[in-house]
Scaffold this motif. Structure first.
Motif, PDB file in Angstrom:
ATOM      1  N   THR A  63       0.802  -1.222   0.000  1.00  0.00           N
ATOM      2  CA  THR A  63       0.000   0.000   0.000  1.00  0.00           C
ATOM      3  C   THR A  63       0.835   1.273   0.000  1.00  0.00           C
ATOM      4  O   THR A  63       0.310   2.355  -0.225  1.00  0.00           O
ATOM      5  N   GLY A  64       2.127   1.146   0.272  1.00  0.00           N
ATOM      6  CA  GLY A  64       2.979   2.330   0.291  1.00  0.00           C
ATOM      7  C   GLY A  64       4.335   2.028   0.876  1.00  0.00           C
ATOM      8  O   GLY A  64       4.672   0.880   1.169  1.00  0.00           O
ATOM      9  N   TYR A  65       5.106   3.098   1.077  1.00  0.00           N
ATOM     10  CA  TYR A  65       6.484   2.968   1.521  1.00  0.00           C
ATOM     11  C   TYR A  65       6.797   4.055   2.532  1.00  0.00           C
ATOM     12  O   TYR A  65       6.246   5.142   2.490  1.00  0.00           O
ATOM     13  N   GLY A  66       7.690   3.747   3.429  1.00  0.00           N
ATOM     14  CA  GLY A  66       8.189   4.721   4.387  1.00  0.00           C
ATOM     15  C   GLY A  66       9.697   4.635   4.407  1.00  0.00           C
ATOM     16  O   GLY A  66      10.308   4.012   3.532  1.00  0.00           O
ATOM     17  N   ARG A  67      10.297   5.196   5.414  1.00  0.00           N
ATOM     18  CA  ARG A  67      11.742   5.146   5.508  1.00  0.00           C
ATOM     19  C   ARG A  67      12.178   3.722   5.837  1.00  0.00           C
ATOM     20  O   ARG A  67      11.944   3.227   6.938  1.00  0.00           O
ATOM     21  N   TYR A  68      12.795   3.053   4.879  1.00  0.00           N
ATOM     22  CA  TYR A  68      13.275   1.674   5.017  1.00  0.00           C
ATOM     23  C   TYR A  68      12.164   0.701   5.395  1.00  0.00           C
ATOM     24  O   TYR A  68      12.390  -0.252   6.126  1.00  0.00           O
ATOM     25  N   ARG A  69      10.951   0.942   4.889  1.00  0.00           N
ATOM     26  CA  ARG A  69       9.882  -0.005   5.160  1.00  0.00           C
ATOM     27  C   ARG A  69       8.890  -0.040   4.015  1.00  0.00           C
ATOM     28  O   ARG A  69       8.721   0.925   3.278  1.00  0.00           O
ATOM     29  N   VAL A  70       8.257  -1.188   3.896  1.00  0.00           N
ATOM     30  CA  VAL A  70       7.200  -1.391   2.916  1.00  0.00           C
ATOM     31  C   VAL A  70       5.916  -1.601   3.705  1.00  0.00           C
ATOM     32  O   VAL A  70       5.855  -2.464   4.583  1.00  0.00           O
ATOM     33  N   GLY A  93      12.464  -2.966  -5.247  1.00  0.00           N
ATOM     34  CA  GLY A  93      13.023  -4.316  -5.385  1.00  0.00           C
ATOM     35  C   GLY A  93      12.841  -5.135  -4.124  1.00  0.00           C
ATOM     36  O   GLY A  93      12.564  -6.336  -4.172  1.00  0.00           O
ATOM     37  N   PHE A  94      12.990  -4.478  -2.976  1.00  0.00           N
ATOM     38  CA  PHE A  94      12.785  -5.145  -1.692  1.00  0.00           C
ATOM     39  C   PHE A  94      11.334  -5.628  -1.574  1.00  0.00           C
ATOM     40  O   PHE A  94      11.081  -6.766  -1.171  1.00  0.00           O
ATOM     41  N   ALA A  95      10.384  -4.778  -1.947  1.00  0.00           N
ATOM     42  CA  ALA A  95       8.967  -5.162  -1.903  1.00  0.00           C
ATOM     43  C   ALA A  95       8.708  -6.356  -2.816  1.00  0.00           C
ATOM     44  O   ALA A  95       8.002  -7.297  -2.445  1.00  0.00           O
ATOM     45  N   GLN A  96       9.300  -6.338  -4.010  1.00  0.00           N
ATOM     46  CA  GLN A  96       9.091  -7.434  -4.959  1.00  0.00           C
ATOM     47  C   GLN A  96       9.799  -8.718  -4.532  1.00  0.00           C
ATOM     48  O   GLN A  96       9.443  -9.798  -4.998  1.00  0.00           O
ATOM     49  N   ARG A  97      10.771  -8.608  -3.663  1.00  0.00           N
ATOM     50  CA  ARG A  97      11.427  -9.795  -3.117  1.00  0.00           C
ATOM     51  C   ARG A  97      10.470 -10.515  -2.171  1.00  0.00           C
ATOM     52  O   ARG A  97      10.390 -11.729  -2.166  1.00  0.00           O
ATOM     53  N   TRP A  98       9.745  -9.771  -1.350  1.00  0.00           N
ATOM     54  CA  TRP A  98       8.869 -10.353  -0.338  1.00  0.00           C
ATOM     55  C   TRP A  98       7.443 -10.570  -0.810  1.00  0.00           C
ATOM     56  O   TRP A  98       6.741 -11.451  -0.296  1.00  0.00           O
ATOM     57  N   VAL A  99       6.968  -9.770  -1.775  1.00  0.00           N
ATOM     58  CA  VAL A  99       5.601  -9.911  -2.290  1.00  0.00           C
ATOM     59  C   VAL A  99       5.704 -10.268  -3.767  1.00  0.00           C
ATOM     60  O   VAL A  99       6.150  -9.467  -4.578  1.00  0.00           O
TER      61      VAL A  99
END
Length: 189
Positions: A63-70, A93-99
């Motif tokens: 749903t969005g991004y913050g400082r070093y967080r998805v 890329g980090f989000a696509q690694r986990w989702v």
């Protein structure tokens, strides 16, 4: 350097660093078992007291991004996945690694029963592929594992309990090296 060249270079550099607010939102499935305290999960994926597992394949929405967080939505609730130790990976890329886009359930159903059981229990067993290890216990943090095709993945069940997953030449788990107490918590026989 002429001003037009500086403008081109600035545009190219700007394209490489996408700000958090400009990262894409999307729906998918958890790639891996994710340990959470209820609102926060770290990429270290520690199995500390009070944490529960959100199972691999759970439908989620970024749903969005913050400082070093998805920021994700899971079963109608809000959850953050912290990019605490893999900060060399941009948030998209980090989000696509986990989702992931494809539900892992169909793939897991094709694995041998021993591998399926280990993934369900969030444990590692001999013969697993790198993908299967990730499904079971999460991706290794990139600060300690810069190459996913490395022979050894350094993983932790807590900040003081490291285990090493050693892969053979075929990319399957050959052994898990750790102390006896951690071994009881991580290894499926």
């Amino acid at each position: 350097m002429p001003i037009r060249h500086i403008a081109v270079v600035a545009t190219l550099l700007g394209a490489l660093a996408v700000p958090a607010w400009a990262q894409p939102t999307f729906s998918g499935y958890l790639c891996c078992n994710l340990r959470t305290d209820g609102s926060w999960a770290s990429d270290s994926n520690y199995a500390e007291s009070g944490k529960r597992i959100i199972p691999v394949g759970t439908p989620v929405k970024v749903t969005g991004y913050g400082r070093y967080r998805v920021h994700i939505e899971v079963n109608g609730g809000k959850q953050d996945i912290g990019n605490d130790y893999s900060r060399d990976i941009d948030l998209g890329g980090f989000a696509q690694r986990w989702v992931v886009q494809e539900d892992p359930a169909a793939k897991i159903a094709t694995f041998p029963p021993k591998i399926q059981a280990a993934i369900k229990e969030a444990r590692v067993t001999k013969g697993m592929t790198r993908e299967q290890v990730a499904m079971a216990v999460g991706w290794p943090i990139s600060s300690e594992n810069p190459k996913l095709d490395a022979e050894i993945w350094r993983m932790w069940i807590s900040s003081f309990a490291e285990y090493q997953v050693v892969f053979d030449k075929a990319g399957r788990v050959r052994e898990i090296v750790t102390d006896p107490q951690t071994k009881n918590l991580v290894v499926a026989d």
